[in-house]
Design an enzyme around this catalytic site. Structure first.
Site, mmCIF file in Angstrom:
data_model
loop_
_atom_site.group_PDB
_atom_site.id
_atom_site.type_symbol
_atom_site.label_atom_id
_atom_site.label_comp_id
_atom_site.label_asym_id
_atom_site.label_seq_id
_atom_site.Cartn_x
_atom_site.Cartn_y
_atom_site.Cartn_z
ATOM 1 N N ASP A 54 105.572 -31.874 -6.493
ATOM 2 C CA ASP A 54 105.528 -33.099 -5.680
ATOM 3 C C ASP A 54 106.495 -34.191 -6.132
ATOM 4 O OD1 ASP A 54 103.463 -31.623 -4.631
ATOM 5 O OD2 ASP A 54 101.887 -33.070 -5.053
ATOM 6 N N LYS A 153 101.567 -28.177 0.965
ATOM 7 C CA LYS A 153 100.119 -28.262 0.792
ATOM 8 C C LYS A 153 99.600 -29.566 1.397
ATOM 9 C CE LYS A 153 100.650 -30.063 -3.941
ATOM 10 N NZ LYS A 153 99.978 -31.360 -3.825
ATOM 11 N N CYS A 198 97.877 -33.733 -9.479
ATOM 12 C CA CYS A 198 98.410 -32.472 -8.948
ATOM 13 C C CYS A 198 98.957 -31.548 -10.030
ATOM 14 C CB CYS A 198 99.473 -32.771 -7.890
ATOM 15 S SG CYS A 198 98.775 -33.611 -6.450
#
Length: 252
Positions: A54, A153, A198
């Site tokens: 990310d 995602k 994450c």
């Protein structure tokens, strides 16, 4: 098995970008060796993979909607480290508008409040990484090798997704584990944002799935809400996840 397959959230994209083109680095055997020295770890290009979590505009100051303090500092480190790896996977938060993890969808709630969802406690976030927006894009200074596999995602509007392996319901898998095992990968290195969410959940799921896991700590930054970084340190250590640090990569 059919029901499980129908719930797959897996989206993979092969980016047609020359390795490290965005940072002007000439990739060759020497730079690959330098990146391995930077990790201070012997990399097996057949069985090791790098998971870049990310590293997107909305997580990076000064303009990101959910900016992680120091987030820009990981961009160059991640770009350097990935030179050592043949197998590189990027995860990308990829929310639809009106995602249920956004505080804006809950009357009277603010970002960072917690609510109960069917799958458990959910932190509410500012609207971020919405499909089709600049904030959803990878940071422009991040190298994107042509060999990169991208896993998107968080595109189920009713379920958040921290881990690159599973959505938060722990039922809907992204297909990443099957992809890595199909390549013969047995060990993953994890870098990116945010360390205490994450990155942590990706590393924990990787361990549960049978991979050896190493987090490159100075290639991560965390949100740090009420001790979440310290809690992540403890959880990862308890799960058998190793942490390493890089050393500066020589200029090329």
């Amino acid at each position: 098995a059919t029901q499980r397959s129908s719930r797959r959230a897996f989206v993979a994209v092969m980016y047609g970008v020359h390795p490290c083109a965005r940072v002007g680095v000439r990739v060759n055997e020497h730079t690959s060796r330098a990146a391995q020295r930077a990790l201070n770890e012997r990399i097996d290009r057949d069985t090791d993979a790098l998971l870049v979590i990310d590293v997107q505009e909305d997580f990076i100051p000064p303009h990101g909607a959910l900016a992680v303090r120091g987030g820009y500092e990981v961009v160059g480190v991640c770009s350097d480290v990935m030179r050592a790896f043949e197998h590189v996977v990027f995860s990308q938060d990829y929310h639809p508008e009106g995602h249920m993890s956004f505080a804006s969808q809950h009357e009277g709630k603010s970002p960072y409040d917690e609510v109960e969802f069917p799958y458990g406690t959910q932190t509410l976030w500012p609207d971020h990484c919405v499909q089709g927006t600049k904030g959803c894009e990878f940071h422009p200074d991040l190298a994107v090798p042509s060999r990169t596999m991208i896993v998107r995602k968080g595109h189920n509007s009713k379920v958040d997704s921290y881990s690159a392996f599973y959505e938060n319901d722990k039922v809907s898998d992204t297909g990443l584990a099957a992809y890595l095992k199909g390549l013969g990968v047995t060990r993953v290195f994890v870098v990116g944002l945010a360390y205490d969410f994450c990155v942590k959940y990706t590393a924990l799921d990787a361990r549960t799935l049978g991979f050896d896991v190493i987090v490159v700590r100075d290639a991560c930054r965390g949100v740090d809400m009420d001790g979440t970084i310290a809690a992540a340190d403890a959880e990862l250590a308890d799960a058998g996840v190793r942490t390493i640090f890089t050393v500066p990569v020589p200029s090329q």
